[in-house]
Scaffold this active site. Structure first.
Site, PDB file in Angstrom:
ATOM      1  N   GLY A  89     -10.961 -13.733   5.961  1.00  9.22           N
ATOM      2  CA  GLY A  89     -11.954 -13.532   4.907  1.00  9.22           C
ATOM      3  C   GLY A  89     -12.990 -14.634   4.786  1.00  9.22           C
ATOM      4  CG  ASP A 132      -6.804 -11.265  -6.879  1.00  6.57           C
ATOM      5  OD1 ASP A 132      -7.276 -11.012  -7.993  1.00  6.57           O
ATOM      6  OD2 ASP A 132      -6.053 -10.477  -6.272  1.00  6.57           O
ATOM      7  CE  LYS A 167     -10.913  -9.033  -7.249  1.00  5.00           C
ATOM      8  NZ  LYS A 167      -9.866  -8.102  -6.806  1.00  5.00           N
ATOM      9  CG  PHE A 202     -10.437  -3.972  -3.470  1.00  5.75           C
ATOM     10  CD1 PHE A 202      -9.378  -4.856  -3.297  1.00  5.75           C
ATOM     11  CD2 PHE A 202     -11.100  -3.477  -2.350  1.00  5.75           C
ATOM     12  CE1 PHE A 202      -8.987  -5.239  -2.017  1.00  5.75           C
ATOM     13  CE2 PHE A 202     -10.713  -3.855  -1.076  1.00  5.75           C
ATOM     14  CZ  PHE A 202      -9.655  -4.738  -0.901  1.00  5.75           C
ATOM     15  CB  VAL A 203     -15.549  -7.169  -4.011  1.00  8.39           C
ATOM     16  CG1 VAL A 203     -15.983  -6.923  -5.443  1.00  8.39           C
ATOM     17  CG2 VAL A 203     -14.716  -8.451  -3.908  1.00  8.39           C
ATOM     18  CG  ASP A 240     -10.021  -6.771   4.892  1.00  9.32           C
ATOM     19  OD1 ASP A 240      -9.803  -7.703   4.087  1.00  9.32           O
ATOM     20  OD2 ASP A 240      -9.131  -6.043   5.347  1.00  9.32           O
ATOM     21  NE  ARG A 249     -11.749  -8.904   8.153  1.00  3.68           N
ATOM     22  CZ  ARG A 249     -10.862  -9.268   7.236  1.00  3.68           C
ATOM     23  NH1 ARG A 249     -11.265  -9.954   6.182  1.00  3.68           N
ATOM     24  NH2 ARG A 249      -9.599  -8.948   7.354  1.00  3.68           N
TER      25      ARG A 249
HETATM   26  P1  5GP Z   1      -4.521 -14.485  -4.233  1.00  3.72           P
HETATM   27  O1  5GP Z   1      -3.419 -15.167  -3.507  1.00  3.72           O
HETATM   28  O2  5GP Z   1      -5.480 -15.396  -4.932  1.00  3.72           O
HETATM   29  O3  5GP Z   1      -4.011 -13.402  -5.126  1.00  3.72           O
HETATM   30  O4  5GP Z   1      -5.267 -13.642  -3.156  1.00  3.72           O
HETATM   31  C1  5GP Z   1      -6.318 -14.077  -2.427  1.00  3.72           C
HETATM   32  C2  5GP Z   1      -6.506 -13.129  -1.265  1.00  3.72           C
HETATM   33  O5  5GP Z   1      -6.358 -11.748  -1.643  1.00  3.72           O
HETATM   34  C3  5GP Z   1      -7.916 -13.249  -0.745  1.00  3.72           C
HETATM   35  O6  5GP Z   1      -7.984 -14.256   0.246  1.00  3.72           O
HETATM   36  C4  5GP Z   1      -8.171 -11.869  -0.189  1.00  3.72           C
HETATM   37  O7  5GP Z   1      -7.680 -11.817   1.129  1.00  3.72           O
HETATM   38  C5  5GP Z   1      -7.337 -10.939  -1.039  1.00  3.72           C
HETATM   39  N1  5GP Z   1      -8.134 -10.299  -2.101  1.00  3.72           N
HETATM   40  C6  5GP Z   1      -8.024 -10.507  -3.436  1.00  3.72           C
HETATM   41  N2  5GP Z   1      -8.923  -9.771  -4.104  1.00  3.72           N
HETATM   42  C7  5GP Z   1      -9.623  -9.064  -3.175  1.00  3.72           C
HETATM   43  C8  5GP Z   1     -10.719  -8.119  -3.252  1.00  3.72           C
HETATM   44  O8  5GP Z   1     -11.251  -7.753  -4.300  1.00  3.72           O
HETATM   45  N3  5GP Z   1     -11.165  -7.640  -2.070  1.00  3.72           N
HETATM   46  C9  5GP Z   1     -10.637  -7.996  -0.868  1.00  3.72           C
HETATM   47  N4  5GP Z   1     -11.166  -7.449   0.215  1.00  3.72           N
HETATM   48  N5  5GP Z   1      -9.618  -8.895  -0.761  1.00  3.72           N
HETATM   49  C10 5GP Z   1      -9.127  -9.416  -1.908  1.00  3.72           C
HETATM   50 MG    MG Z   2      -7.655 -13.883   2.305  1.00  3.08          MG
END
Ligand code: 5GP
Ligand code: MG
Length: 171
Positions: free
Chosen positions: A38, A97, A125, A146-147, A153, A159
């Site tokens: 990402g 996230d 977020k 969800f973006v 992706d 991407r």
């Molecule tokens: P965390 O561990 O903070 O919950 O998750 C981070 C990872 O979740 C990001 O690096 C990404 O890969 C994925 N992710 C979280 N939200 C989104 C979203 O809205 N869109 C996409 N494509 N990936 C997300």
């Molecule tokens: Mg990621």
């Protein structure tokens, strides 16, 4: 696809982030570590604007969100990472996230001997964070949607889009 952040806004903000980063490091050499996949587009755009002695490396962190595996588990792979002992790390990810990925990866880099770790994310977020974590550099805060695009992706697609968008149902 609904465009949430245009390509022009992203480019302008990346420029500002680069300025903040150059000020924060004040001439110190930095090792940028991107979390694949990402981080790809954000990292490529940002590093070209950072006027500091700089190295780039990558790490992989995959969370298993499928139905068949334990939720919340995270696998960190660092075979591509050079020796970071004593280095100042700028860790980059596409989106903050829940905060679990970055919390774990920061701990991993400290464990590997980093002198310091600062964190930059393109997106944060609102209302989703489950663990306390404060990134040092944030591009944009976004609503809980969800973006995709600009590195992010859905099933490994989208991407390459130069903007950040929200998939509408049926796409
Ligand atoms: P965390 O561990 O903070 O919950 O998750 C981070 C990872 O979740 C990001 O690096 C990404 O890969 C994925 N992710 C979280 N939200 C989104 C979203 O809205 N869109 C996409 N494509 N990936 C997300
Ligand atoms: Mg990621």
């Amino acid at each position: 696809m609904e465009v949430l952040i245009t390509a022009d806004r992203i480019q302008a903000r990346v420029e500002e982030l680069a300025t903040e980063i150059v000020c924060a490091y004040d001439g110190k050499p930095v090792t940028v570590v991107g979390i694949l996949t990402g981080c790809l587009v954000f990292t490529a755009d940002l590093i070209r604007r950072i006027n500091l002695p700089l190295r780039v490396a990558f790490i992989t962190a995959s969370s298993y969100r499928g139905e068949t595996v334990v939720p919340g588990r995270l696998e960190i792979r660092d075979e591509l990472l050079p020796d970071i002992t004593g280095r100042h790390i700028l860790l980059l990810d596409d989106i903050l996230d829940t905060g679990k990925t970055l919390t774990r990866v920061v701990a991993h880099l400290i464990d590997r001997g980093a002198a310091s770790v600062k964190v930059g994310v393109l997106l944060r977020k609102i209302g989703r964070q489950e663990v306390p974590f404060e990134p040092d550099f944030v591009g944009f805060t976004i609503p809980d949607k969800f973006v995709v695009g600009y590195g992010l992706d859905f099933n490994d697609e989208y991407r390459h889009l130069p903007f950040v968008g929200v998939l509408l149902s049926g796409e």
